[in-house]
Design a protein around this motif. Structure first.
Motif, PDB file in Angstrom:
ATOM      1  N   UNK A 118      29.240  14.428 -27.695  1.00  0.00           N
ATOM      2  CA  UNK A 118      29.692  15.685 -27.899  1.00  0.00           C
ATOM      3  C   UNK A 118      30.924  15.493 -28.845  1.00  0.00           C
ATOM      4  N   UNK A 119      30.955  16.614 -29.781  1.00  0.00           N
ATOM      5  CA  UNK A 119      31.975  16.598 -30.902  1.00  0.00           C
ATOM      6  C   UNK A 119      33.315  17.457 -30.507  1.00  0.00           C
ATOM      7  N   UNK A 120      33.133  18.025 -29.300  1.00  0.00           N
ATOM      8  CA  UNK A 120      34.326  19.240 -28.962  1.00  0.00           C
ATOM      9  C   UNK A 120      34.593  18.736 -27.346  1.00  0.00           C
ATOM     10  N   UNK A 121      35.891  19.370 -27.385  1.00  0.00           N
ATOM     11  CA  UNK A 121      36.249  19.364 -25.716  1.00  0.00           C
ATOM     12  C   UNK A 121      35.868  20.381 -25.057  1.00  0.00           C
ATOM     13  N   UNK A 122      35.764  21.636 -25.489  1.00  0.00           N
ATOM     14  CA  UNK A 122      35.256  22.981 -25.037  1.00  0.00           C
ATOM     15  C   UNK A 122      33.721  22.881 -25.225  1.00  0.00           C
ATOM     16  N   UNK A 123      33.179  24.111 -24.629  1.00  0.00           N
ATOM     17  CA  UNK A 123      31.585  24.384 -24.854  1.00  0.00           C
ATOM     18  C   UNK A 123      31.540  25.595 -25.726  1.00  0.00           C
ATOM     19  N   UNK A 124      31.335  25.104 -26.860  1.00  0.00           N
ATOM     20  CA  UNK A 124      31.313  26.445 -27.769  1.00  0.00           C
ATOM     21  C   UNK A 124      29.846  26.514 -28.008  1.00  0.00           C
ATOM     22  N   UNK A 136      29.866  34.087 -40.614  1.00  0.00           N
ATOM     23  CA  UNK A 136      30.264  32.685 -41.264  1.00  0.00           C
ATOM     24  C   UNK A 136      30.791  33.633 -42.538  1.00  0.00           C
ATOM     25  N   UNK A 137      32.194  32.998 -42.916  1.00  0.00           N
ATOM     26  CA  UNK A 137      33.004  33.661 -43.871  1.00  0.00           C
ATOM     27  C   UNK A 137      32.511  33.047 -45.444  1.00  0.00           C
ATOM     28  N   UNK A 138      31.781  32.153 -45.441  1.00  0.00           N
ATOM     29  CA  UNK A 138      31.180  31.747 -46.715  1.00  0.00           C
ATOM     30  C   UNK A 138      29.825  31.436 -46.427  1.00  0.00           C
ATOM     31  N   UNK A 139      28.966  31.836 -47.594  1.00  0.00           N
ATOM     32  CA  UNK A 139      27.665  31.692 -47.745  1.00  0.00           C
ATOM     33  C   UNK A 139      26.789  30.012 -47.796  1.00  0.00           C
ATOM     34  N   UNK A 140      25.804  30.060 -47.438  1.00  0.00           N
ATOM     35  CA  UNK A 140      25.025  28.793 -47.585  1.00  0.00           C
ATOM     36  C   UNK A 140      25.601  27.920 -46.782  1.00  0.00           C
ATOM     37  N   UNK A 141      24.823  26.381 -47.102  1.00  0.00           N
ATOM     38  CA  UNK A 141      25.077  25.506 -46.006  1.00  0.00           C
ATOM     39  C   UNK A 141      26.429  24.998 -45.962  1.00  0.00           C
ATOM     40  N   UNK A 142      27.259  25.151 -47.326  1.00  0.00           N
ATOM     41  CA  UNK A 142      28.525  24.929 -47.103  1.00  0.00           C
ATOM     42  C   UNK A 142      29.496  25.797 -46.400  1.00  0.00           C
ATOM     43  N   UNK A 143      28.995  27.048 -46.100  1.00  0.00           N
ATOM     44  CA  UNK A 143      29.713  27.867 -45.309  1.00  0.00           C
ATOM     45  C   UNK A 143      29.404  27.591 -43.862  1.00  0.00           C
ATOM     46  N   UNK A 144      28.327  26.978 -43.625  1.00  0.00           N
ATOM     47  CA  UNK A 144      27.857  26.708 -42.145  1.00  0.00           C
ATOM     48  C   UNK A 144      28.823  25.255 -41.829  1.00  0.00           C
ATOM     49  N   UNK A 145      29.046  24.752 -42.720  1.00  0.00           N
ATOM     50  CA  UNK A 145      30.039  23.369 -42.614  1.00  0.00           C
ATOM     51  C   UNK A 145      31.189  23.627 -42.313  1.00  0.00           C
ATOM     52  N   UNK A 146      31.890  24.883 -43.123  1.00  0.00           N
ATOM     53  CA  UNK A 146      32.985  25.041 -42.890  1.00  0.00           C
ATOM     54  C   UNK A 146      33.233  25.847 -41.612  1.00  0.00           C
ATOM     55  N   UNK A 147      32.280  26.539 -40.781  1.00  0.00           N
ATOM     56  CA  UNK A 147      32.454  26.764 -39.307  1.00  0.00           C
ATOM     57  C   UNK A 147      32.612  25.553 -38.314  1.00  0.00           C
ATOM     58  N   UNK A 148      31.626  24.712 -38.735  1.00  0.00           N
ATOM     59  CA  UNK A 148      31.853  23.361 -37.699  1.00  0.00           C
ATOM     60  C   UNK A 148      33.233  22.960 -38.001  1.00  0.00           C
ATOM     61  N   UNK A 149      33.700  22.658 -39.206  1.00  0.00           N
ATOM     62  CA  UNK A 149      35.025  22.022 -39.461  1.00  0.00           C
ATOM     63  C   UNK A 149      36.018  22.951 -38.845  1.00  0.00           C
ATOM     64  N   UNK A 150      35.968  24.384 -38.772  1.00  0.00           N
ATOM     65  CA  UNK A 150      36.865  25.060 -38.342  1.00  0.00           C
ATOM     66  C   UNK A 150      36.995  25.006 -36.871  1.00  0.00           C
ATOM     67  N   UNK A 151      35.693  24.566 -35.961  1.00  0.00           N
ATOM     68  CA  UNK A 151      35.780  24.491 -34.741  1.00  0.00           C
ATOM     69  C   UNK A 151      36.562  23.030 -34.145  1.00  0.00           C
ATOM     70  N   UNK A 152      36.366  22.150 -35.350  1.00  0.00           N
ATOM     71  CA  UNK A 152      37.111  20.753 -34.876  1.00  0.00           C
ATOM     72  C   UNK A 152      38.471  21.092 -35.229  1.00  0.00           C
ATOM     73  N   UNK A 153      38.781  21.755 -36.210  1.00  0.00           N
ATOM     74  CA  UNK A 153      40.317  22.145 -36.292  1.00  0.00           C
ATOM     75  C   UNK A 153      41.162  22.824 -35.048  1.00  0.00           C
ATOM     76  N   UNK A 154      40.391  23.690 -34.544  1.00  0.00           N
ATOM     77  CA  UNK A 154      41.206  24.397 -33.574  1.00  0.00           C
ATOM     78  C   UNK A 154      40.810  23.830 -32.277  1.00  0.00           C
ATOM     79  N   UNK A 155      39.714  23.131 -32.089  1.00  0.00           N
ATOM     80  CA  UNK A 155      39.445  22.497 -30.513  1.00  0.00           C
ATOM     81  C   UNK A 155      40.689  21.725 -30.015  1.00  0.00           C
ATOM     82  N   UNK A 156      40.858  21.946 -28.782  1.00  0.00           N
ATOM     83  CA  UNK A 156      42.091  21.261 -28.314  1.00  0.00           C
ATOM     84  C   UNK A 156      42.083  19.859 -28.381  1.00  0.00           C
ATOM     85  N   UNK A 157      43.177  19.153 -28.649  1.00  0.00           N
ATOM     86  CA  UNK A 157      43.310  17.665 -28.731  1.00  0.00           C
ATOM     87  C   UNK A 157      43.456  17.029 -27.595  1.00  0.00           C
ATOM     88  N   UNK A 158      42.918  15.831 -27.339  1.00  0.00           N
ATOM     89  CA  UNK A 158      42.865  14.829 -26.447  1.00  0.00           C
ATOM     90  C   UNK A 158      44.498  15.001 -25.961  1.00  0.00           C
TER      91      UNK A 158
END
Length: 304
Positions: free
Chosen positions: A33-39, A282-304
């Protein structure tokens, strides 16, 4: 070639394959898993990266470290497709989040009216939703009580809604299933009966069943009432599910005004182990926008 097919063919040729922390043999992938919470993403969120096939999209979600998935329209999918998606979810270790359990009356009163035919229609759809839930391994289903009845005082409407939900709970309890009531905001959905978290809390307390809880949609409640963390705290013992979206725009976290890092850390600190649905665009189009979604969740996911 989509990643799923590349992995399958490579694994078959090589026997086994090591890929960023998890082993592959055929299609039996269980990623770290890449995230602490179950998105929980939804179908279509990663279409540009994974293709149109829902099964490929589920594989992509699992490859990216997501542990859950939700699908508002699951009940409307053919049974064969439901079963195929359930098989992939089981194979990849994805938990099923919510699906919408019934027809939502956006412009006319149904449950608030107390009309017997409308109530029986709702209860019939709840019975059908039990079958769907069992087929796809779901524990939660979304319920929206519909539009206000403008001819009735609010107290009468509330009593009618509570009675319908009590009867629905009798159907759900033997199966350990939970309908989650979703308050919706006045701007996107004007005129609905259920709009605020305290209102949902009051109703759940009156129904008094483990099968009737709150879906706290953070996007809707930021618009409707704000004061997010105190309201989550006040409703905590009746909340069974969260959904996410930033405001304005209803896109991924970090694109609006909500401090998702703080909100999600609070939810984690309460010991929440349930699902948080990614019910936004998704705020941005295309595959880059989808990667931005994943990166956003990594950014706000609670830290260990």
């Amino acid at each position: 070639m989509k990643r799923r097919y590349f992995i399958e063919r490579t694994a078959l040729a090589a026997g086994t394959l090591s890929l960023t922390g998890f082993s592959v043999l055929g299609r039996n992938l269980v990623p770290t898993p890449s995230f602490r919470l179950n998105y929980a993403p939804h179908i279509g969120m990663f279409r540009e990266s994974a293709g149109d096939d829902p099964l490929d999209q589920l594989h992509f979600m699992a490859d990216e470290g997501f542990r859950a998935f939700e699908d508002n329209g699951m009940a409307d999918r053919p049974v064969q497709e439901q079963e195929a998606m359930a098989s992939v979810m089981k194979e990849r270790g994805l938990r099923m989040g919510v699906f919408v359990a019934h027809k939502i009356y956006w412009n006319s009163a149904n449950l608030a009216s107390g009309d017997d035919e409308k109530r029986e229609e709702f209860l019939s759809q709840i019975r059908n939703a039990v079958e769907v839930a069992q087929r796809v391994g779901a524990r939660w289903m979304t319920v929206v009580p519909g539009h206000r009845d403008t001819r009735l005082e609010m107290g009468y409407q509330t009593a009618h809604v509570i009675e319908s939900l009590k009867r629905a709970s009798v159907i759900l309890e033997p199966h350990n299933l939970t309908m989650v009531l979703e308050p919706l905001n006045f701007r996107d959905h004007p005129g609905l009966f259920l709009t605020q978290s305290p209102q949902a809390y009051e109703i759940c307390k009156a129904v008094a069943s483990p099968s009737c809880k709150i879906l706290f949609d953070i996007y809707h409640q930021q618009i409707q009432e704000g004061n997010l963390i105190p309201n989550i705290e006040a409703c905590w013992d009746e909340i069974a599910y969260f959904q996410i979206g930033d405001n304005p725009g209803r896109k991924e976290p970090t694109t609006g005004e909500i401090n998702y890092a703080n909100v999600l850390e609070f939810i984690r600190s309460k010991g929440y182990t349930g699902i948080l649905g990614m019910e936004h665009g998704n705020s941005q189009p295309g595959a880059a926008g989808e990667r931005a979604v994943i990166d956003a969740y990594k950014q706000v996911d609670p830290k260990p």
